[in-house]
Scaffold this active site. Structure first.
Site, mmCIF file in Angstrom:
data_model
loop_
_atom_site.group_PDB
_atom_site.id
_atom_site.type_symbol
_atom_site.label_atom_id
_atom_site.label_comp_id
_atom_site.label_asym_id
_atom_site.label_seq_id
_atom_site.Cartn_x
_atom_site.Cartn_y
_atom_site.Cartn_z
ATOM 1 N N GLN A 71 3.813 -10.594 -3.167
ATOM 2 C CA GLN A 71 4.128 -10.155 -1.808
ATOM 3 C C GLN A 71 2.859 -9.923 -0.974
ATOM 4 O O GLN A 71 1.760 -9.829 -1.493
ATOM 5 C CB GLN A 71 4.946 -8.872 -1.859
ATOM 6 C CG GLN A 71 6.362 -9.087 -2.382
ATOM 7 C CD GLN A 71 7.233 -7.858 -2.182
ATOM 8 O OE1 GLN A 71 7.423 -7.073 -3.076
ATOM 9 N NE2 GLN A 71 7.754 -7.712 -0.971
ATOM 10 N N HIS A 72 3.073 -9.848 0.322
ATOM 11 C CA HIS A 72 2.109 -9.354 1.315
ATOM 12 C C HIS A 72 0.972 -10.299 1.672
ATOM 13 O O HIS A 72 0.309 -10.091 2.682
ATOM 14 C CB HIS A 72 1.484 -8.022 0.872
ATOM 15 C CG HIS A 72 2.432 -6.992 0.372
ATOM 16 N ND1 HIS A 72 3.552 -6.615 1.072
ATOM 17 C CD2 HIS A 72 2.436 -6.264 -0.779
ATOM 18 C CE1 HIS A 72 4.196 -5.678 0.378
ATOM 19 N NE2 HIS A 72 3.546 -5.463 -0.739
ATOM 20 N N ASP A 237 8.138 -11.050 -5.531
ATOM 21 C CA ASP A 237 8.142 -11.008 -6.988
ATOM 22 C C ASP A 237 9.015 -9.898 -7.568
ATOM 23 O O ASP A 237 9.762 -10.120 -8.533
ATOM 24 C CB ASP A 237 6.722 -10.926 -7.542
ATOM 25 C CG ASP A 237 5.859 -9.864 -6.869
ATOM 26 O OD1 ASP A 237 6.366 -9.071 -6.060
ATOM 27 O OD2 ASP A 237 4.640 -9.851 -7.164
#
Length: 477
Positions: A71-72, A237
């Site tokens: 992520q991110h 994830d």
């Protein structure tokens, strides 16, 4: 029966699993590594994906595929679809000051008011991990690159887009084809799980202007097609892992990988102005409140390296020492920390005496310190009113006998350890099967259990001595 593929494009590697769409039985798999570091050109993900697909025997007989990803990560694209600069990953902390500025600005100069405003707006308070803070850093640190940005995507968005045949040279029409899913979008800092919509005002607060963002597709909606291959929406994830585990309300997964993650399925969104719990969405239409630490399995790696043993040796040493390590406490902020938000913190050993300066005591302190940080995350999730009835321990660190045996006494609950698996890739594969089936819910795949450990020997003194020193850690200059 048709076959489906699931991808896990993580910080360290790319894994591909190919499974039977109905039963979930594993047919074959492949893997390739990613370079180290906290920034990387997305082409390296693409190269690793191609290598992992080849190692898995190709996709010629696969009907659907979905991508689970870290992520991110900030993937900035120009108007032609080319990558502007290396992607900043979730564990890159250079945007820590940008996070502070964004919180203060939304609160009109008041940090507490800003934290509440961010939590109300998107369910999370910005920390260095979130994409929104990386965009602010880009605006201030690299204004030339910031000016080139025409679209922003996440790692799994970009890989799905490339699989659909887009990339450099795609132009505006290609940027319009970018897609994401609600779980990963909820980790950007500019998409609201509560309203299921982007917050353009927060994007503009960060970058200074509007740019194209991926279309957020539903949990079982096809994102695109690549020839005869149906592409699912994909997932962050942690949401993919929850889907693989079949988690329901009351289930909490503690994942011990590069990061340590406490995630729970909730029927309602959460808003935590303290910032300890991020109010993310899951991959089914529910919510996934989550507390994440930067330091998990690498704490065990570091302890093993210091002691000159492998992980089995570290586990044996830890189990030979008494609970609480005779007062030796490791605060495991070895790479800064996200929960609590201490990006410049360092790790520390407290309570050293002649009697506890042994390899066994240090090994025990490392395991207990890592688990105490995760237990703090579990408490923060509970404080949001999220029910906690079953605890699942997953990730590479869960394979440690010491972690499995010490975990219940620190976490204060019985612990179930599912069989080792590539749960992010498996969740992506289950999503692909769901998209392919057109059914109301995902297929029922069975997850085997390796062990269940009772918390009958709870040791609250471990948490108490950790709590007494965790705020004493130093910070890097």
């Amino acid at each position: 029966m048709p076959l489906v593929a699931g991808v896990d494009s993580s910080t360290q590697s790319c894994k591909v699993v190919i499974r039977d769409a109905e039963s979930g039985a594993l047919v074959r798999s492949g893997r390739a590594t990613h370079p180290d570091g906290t920034e990387i050109h997305p082409d390296r993900w693409w190269d690793a994906l191609q290598a992992a697909i080849e190692a898995a025997g190709g996709l010629d007989d696969v009907a659907a595929l979905a991508v689970g990803g870290q992520q991110h990560g900030m993937v900035a694209l120009d108007a032609d679809g080319a990558v502007v600069r290396d992607a900043l990953l979730w564990n890159d902390t250079r945007s820590a000051q940008a996070a502070v500025e964004l919180v203060r600005e939304l609160g009109g100069g008041d940090v507490a008011a800003g934290a509440q405003a961010w939590a109300d707006a998107v369910g999370s308070v910005p920390v260095a991990s979130l994409t929104v803070t990386k965009l602010r850093w880009l605006r201030d640190a690299e204004p030339g690159n910031a000016d080139r940005v025409a679209a922003v995507a996440l790692p799994h968005d970009w890989l799905t887009w490339r699989l659909a045949g887009h990339g450099p040279g795609s132009g505006p029409a290609g940027l319009d084809a970018l897609t994401s899913d609600r779980s990963d979008a909820s980790g950007t800092g500019y998409w609201s799980p509560r309203t299921e919509s982007y917050r353009p005002d927060l994007l503009e607060l960060a970058l200074g202007r509007q740019v194209a963002l991926p279309r957020v597709v539903g949990p079982s909606e096809p994102a695109a097609a690549a020839g005869g291959l149906v592409l699912g929406p994909g997932a962050g994830d942690n949401a993919a892992a929850a889907l693989a585990l079949g988690m329901r309300e009351g289930d909490v997964a503690i994942s011990i990988g590069t990061s340590g993650v406490v995630s729970a399925v909730s029927r309602t969104p959460t808003t935590d102005p303290s910032g300890l719990v991020a109010g993310f969405a899951d991959a089914t239409g529910a919510y996934l409140p989550l507390a994440c630490t930067l330091n998990a399995s690498r704490v065990l790696d570091a302890a093993a390296r210091m002691l000159g043993v492998d992980h089995a040796g570290l586990s044996a040493l830890a189990l030979s020492a008494p609970p609480g390590a005779d007062g030796l406490v490791l605060v495991p902020y070895l790479e800064g920390e996200r929960t609590p938000d201490k990006p410049t913190a360092t790790g520390a050993l407290h309570g050293m005496r002649l009697a506890n300066t042994t390899p066994a005591h240090l090994a025990r302190a490392a395991v207990e310190g890592m688990l105490c940080a995760l237990a703090d995350g579990l408490d923060a999730v509970r404080a949001q009113g999220v029910p906690v009835r079953r605890l699942l321990l997953i990730g590479g660190g869960a394979q440690s006998e010491a972690v499995r045996r010490i975990g219940p006494s620190v976490l204060g609950m019985d612990v179930t350890v599912p069989a080792p698996g590539e749960y992010v890739a498996d969740g992506a594969a289950r999503q692909a099967a769901w998209v392919l089936s057109g059914r109301a819910g995902p297929p029922a795949w069975t997850v085997a259990t390796v062990s269940e450990t009772s918390a009958s020997a709870s040791a609250p003194e471990i948490r108490e001595q950790y709590a007494a020193v965790r705020e004493l850690t130093a910070t890097r200059s």
